[in-house]
Every structure is written in structure tokens, then in C-alpha cells.
Design an enzyme around this catalytic site. Sequence first.
Site, mmCIF file in Angstrom:
data_model
loop_
_atom_site.group_PDB
_atom_site.id
_atom_site.type_symbol
_atom_site.label_atom_id
_atom_site.label_comp_id
_atom_site.label_asym_id
_atom_site.label_seq_id
_atom_site.Cartn_x
_atom_site.Cartn_y
_atom_site.Cartn_z
ATOM 1 N N GLU A 28 1.994 -0.306 -5.139
ATOM 2 C CA GLU A 28 0.962 0.322 -5.636
ATOM 3 C C GLU A 28 2.104 1.731 -5.480
ATOM 4 O O GLU A 28 2.557 2.232 -4.295
ATOM 5 C CB GLU A 28 -0.344 1.513 -4.176
ATOM 6 C CG GLU A 28 -1.082 2.103 -4.485
ATOM 7 C CD GLU A 28 -2.307 2.466 -3.415
ATOM 8 O OE1 GLU A 28 -3.423 1.784 -3.579
ATOM 9 O OE2 GLU A 28 -1.750 2.562 -2.197
ATOM 10 N N ASP A 66 0.642 -1.090 -0.061
ATOM 11 C CA ASP A 66 0.229 -0.216 0.059
ATOM 12 C C ASP A 66 0.999 1.270 0.566
ATOM 13 O O ASP A 66 1.556 1.453 1.343
ATOM 14 C CB ASP A 66 -1.169 -0.308 1.275
ATOM 15 C CG ASP A 66 -1.618 0.700 1.252
ATOM 16 O OD1 ASP A 66 -2.946 1.727 0.507
ATOM 17 O OD2 ASP A 66 -1.950 1.752 2.112
#
Length: 743
Positions: A386, A350
Site C-alpha cells: 500500500e 499496510d
Amino acid sequence: MPLPVADRLLPGKPYPLGAHWDGLGVNFAVFSANASRIDICLFSTNGRKEVARMPLPECTDEIWHGYLPNVALGSLYGFRAFGPYQPARGHRFNPHKLLLDPYARQLSGPVRWSDALFGYRLQSARADLIPDRRDSAPTMPKAVVVDESFHWGNDRPPDVPWQETVIYEAHLRGLSMLRDDVLPNLRGTFAALCDPRWLDHLLRLGVTAVELLPVHAILQDRFLLERGLRNYWGYNTLAYFAPEPSYLASGQLQEIKVAVRRLHAAGIEIILDVVYNHTCEGNELGPTVSWRGLDNASYYRLVAGDERRYVNHTGCGNTLALSHPRVLQMVLDSLRYWVECYHVDGFRFDLGSVLGRERDGFDAGSAFFDALLQDPVLAHVKLISEPWDLGPDGYQLGNHPPGFAEWNDKFRDTVRRFWRGDAGQRGELAARLSGSADLFDRRHRRPWASINYITAHDGFTLADLVSYQAKHNEANGEDNRDGTDDNASSNWSTDGSLEGPTDDPATLARRARVARALMATLLLAQGTPMLTAGDEWGRSQQGNNNAYCQDNGLSWLDWKQAQSAAAQPLLGVVGRLLALRRRLQARAANRFAHGQLAPSPGLADIAWFDLDGRPPSPESWADPGIRTLALRRAATLLQPGRSEPLRQPAQPAGGETVQVTLLLLNAGDTDAVFHLPEPPLPWQLAFDSSRPDAGAADRPLPDTTLQAVPAHSLVLLEAQAPPAVQADAPPSPMSLAAPEPTA
């Protein structure tokens, strides 16, 4: 009868960090560079009473440690750290606050929100500058001393090659909460993850990897609980080594291992979405539950010259200081632990750009990337980033080091806009369909580095993407202000007035056709496709594009809908497309194509065409009004198990062929007729999104020079051709290749 626990600790060892039981006692070790003393606290079996408190007797290289004989498995513990409470200098020590071990392997009990969780007086006029002296232990979960042994038998990682990988992004809890065929006490847990009916669903689709939203223990946000909501997605990590307790039906860690072993037996990999960019402690006004109380100045990036404040590149209040060697060690130890202890097959990071930040910004050669990619355990699992964060120059798509795949939001946005009929999308779409070579074709990276997706947990579902013009997040309690306003969506009604559910047959037919075209574009493009759970049957979130706090039927998968007659057509399309992808692409060359090679006479490895069957001119590429495009690809078939094309001999060997596909896309509002490009080939119909049930009788084309493609549809044709005599043909005209997309 167990022996009595000793009343003081022996020196023990500084490694490994955490609490480790050796059969006779437990060695405790925890990092703090700035503490003056750290106590270990032991608790009763229900966690309510502190039964012993002793200082760790030794500190070696800033690791506090001690060994306590006769401690039993299942014992509960926590830490208290002593040192200066000087927020202006970055120090927030407060021994009244019980702290979780950053290396805790399992947690007992939930966080019970109370003002005592905060290291400062909440009602003080001086904000966070005055320490709070209430004991937080009654409100805190405790770490558990665990035995991690497990009989893995003949478990082997599926080790699916990247070019054959199909990812299915899902929420562990949401997968089974509405499964009537699963016992109520197992729903929403790892025990339901290995249910054979669920595995059969994945195998029928053709999925090779399940990517789970965070399963690390999380802290439920106080403001959400006060509004009757919960942090469903889980991007609020409380412990990096411990699973979320509510995800264990049995309360035993072995439950995860059983689930992984059964997934592996079915040939399915498991990838974890992990959050190492920030923790649940928030900014300077957040609670003190672990890292902040142990050594705030080491664990977090603080604002230079104002160490009371936190660098916030994450939008969540704080940023972990991965440039600190012990913080970096914690992250790598956590990753390695999940691979070695639980046999997971990869990670999705993330806000991955945060992890590559050094003092001067993002660096593909940062300490984190360098340490990860040379690690003998971690360098061989799937790594996905990401590739953005909220800090300066935070958008780093395509700039991660080799070995990483990256979420490609440019693929998402371009494909959505093209099929919505937006002007000027052809050149960008051409790049996205061919693996986004403009972003990834450097440093010997491969097309699989592009994680292609149309939807993800964050944003609209596929059904909502074609059913809503705008977001509808009222259920989140923020007056529909949260979530992005730029969704590149349409409700596909005649006048744009039909938002969401409708009985209008024309609108429903148009929505279904566009949804099939979107799904087909995703699954037929070069790169690694990622499906969002439930998209394969048309799951809706009623227009909510930010359902992070919806731990209810809005977010959970409705399996009754999946079994309904209305869901079967799209389910069938996804299964057929993935079978087609395996057949046509898995054995093709895993390299970027630029129109410079000719695997077969007159056939470049990649080429683009207009409706007239000719390569687009520069003026045609630049024409914003054209909404049709043809893509032809030619590749030498690979032998099973090979990752490179066969070397072409001086004379073609018997049986060798070149696989040729022709993808025809029409995002316009009217039907289009494509002239098929030269040379003529024995084309057969592989897929038509306007009539996905077309069978074998429709495969041979009655006319191999023309192909009609209805509005909002795509058609895939396939053929085979003989290989070229020479491995490398002269470069094809540059007009055959797609132009570099404009910024």
C-alpha cells in the site's frame, strides 16, 4: 510423568529468538539493548498463577537468553524487563508489567483491559512520567511453547504467474459468520476457510488468490469495547508470529496449515495483509504489552530531541524503527516464518511507504526493501505494498522497487469518476487501462505491478458506490465524521434524492448497468485485478465507508443474498468477465505497450480512437466534455507456459495469429455509435455490459464498421489478424498512444 522444571536456567543460546522446544527443554532468547536484566516468568496451565520467575542468565550481542530443562509443550510464559524508567530519554522499563515475547508463536487467553496494563499512573497529573507498580500479569495473555511440526505431504505452492493472478480481498471472520451450512463453532475461523463449497465459489469465479485482512493476533481497542464495538479489520497488531486466537476453532495451529494445504490443492494462493508499520501500543499514553517494555528506544522511532514522543507516520501513534537491525530482523523473521511454517504465498504491506523510510525519508533502496528482495525465501513470494503513509512525502505510488506490486488508487479514483460522468477523465483513464505505464514502466517493471481495484475493505462496496451519494457511518458512533468524504460515488437516481435501497425500477436498472461497467473496466484493464469479497453479488454496508469497527452483519458476507435470484446476474457477469480475461489476456505479451510496435500490418500494439474511428487529436484529448473512448490492443499470442511473445520469423509460420481487442466505453447519458477503426477486421462481440447475457448467436457482428454502445456501458470486440513479417514495425504516430495524464 513429566520431569520437574529446573529452578534455574542454563546459559542456552542467543539464536533463534523466541521460545524453542528441543524435546528436552526450551531455549528462550529475546532482544533488548537497554535492559539491565530480563526475567522469564512461567504460568499455570490456565495462565492465572505465576509459578516461576528466573532471570535469563546470559546476554550475547544484546540478546538475552537461557535454557530451561524439562519444560513441556504448551507451557505458558512471559517476560519482565528491568532498566531505567526515563521517558524523556526514550526508556520505559517497568518490571511490574508482564510482556509478550515479540516472537510468541501462539497466545493463551485474551487481553483483559485494566489500568494495570499501562506502564505509568493513568490518573497522575504528570501523565506518563510516573511508573505504575501494579502487576499486569492477570490482565495479559501469555505466550505458548509450541511444536510446529506438520505433515505437509505433497503440498506445493500454486505459483500462479503474476499476469494470470486475480486477487479476492476478504476478511477471514466475515467470510463464514453468516454461513448456515457451516457448523457454528467453525464460523469465522480458518477451519471454514477450506470449506469445499467456499472453494467452489472461488473456482467458479476464476479467483487465483485470496488476500486476507490481518490474521496476526490483535489488541481490541479499549475505546471501541467501551462503546460496544470491536476492531474488526485488525490493523492493531499484538503479535507478529501468532495468529489471532479467535480465528482458531480448534485452538491448534495446524488448523491454519490444513486450510492452506486445501487452498493450494485447489490451485488458490493465500496472501496475508500484514501490519509492520506500527504496533498496538499506540503513543506515549498507550499500554505496555511487549515492545515498549522490552526496549522502547530500539523498537520505535522517537522524536529527535524529545524521545518521550513517538514519530507518527502511521496515524496510529507509533512507527516501528525498521532502520534498527534487530527490529528489521524481527519483521523479516516474521515474514519468513509465515512462508516456511504456514506456506503462505505472499504479503500485502499496510502503509508500505513507512517500511521504506530511512532518516531522510522514503528510499526505494531502504534496508527493508534491500533485505527483503535478496532473501532466498521471501524474494520469491508475491509482495504487494500500500504505497502511502501519513508522513511527509508519504505518497509513493510507482516508486517501490522491482519485485513489488502496488495498490493503485489512481486506477480506483479515475475509473469511478469516469463512469460517474466527471469531466476531463479521458486521458487519465487511458493511462489506467493500459497498466498505468506512466507510473510503473521503469526499471523493467511489468504491468502486473499495478494492483487495480474499484473497491477495497476501506471504503464503499461496489453496490454502495452506485447507491449512495455520501457516506453513512452513523453506526460507528463518531457522528459520521470518520471515513473519507470523497467517494466519487452517485446514487444514480433521477434527481439524486434516492439514497440506498429503493424500489424504483429505473434507478435500480441504472445502478446495475453502472456497476457492470465498473466491474468490466476493472477486469478488462491491464494490470492485476483485485475484487472485494461480496462485490460479485452486490453486498452492501448500508453506505458505511469505514466499517473497521463493525464486527457484525453489516460487514459479514450474506450468503443467502449471494444465493438469491437478484444476485445471479452480477455473479454471472463476474464469472464471464474473468473467463474472458483468461482467454484474451493470459496468453498475451506481458509488456507495456506504447504504440511503437506493430504485431500485425497496420495494427499498433496499442491505439486510441474517437467516435469517428480516428486517433484523438491533442484538442480532442484535452476536451473535458467527451465521455467516450475506444482502446484497441494487438498482441502476439503466447504458447502455453511462455512469458514472452514468440519471435516472429522472416515469414509468418502457419497457425500464428495476433489477438486484437477493441474496448468501447461510453460514460455519457445518451447512446453512442462508434465507427470501428481501420483496418477492417472480422470483429465479434465478446462482451456488452448493457446486455451481459448476449450469447453465441450475438457474436458475429452484422456490421463491422459501426458499433452502438448504450449510455453508461462498455462493449468489448475481439478479432484475430496475421502477424507482421518483421518483429519490429516502424513507430506508429504518437497520436495513437494515450497522452501522459496531467497531475
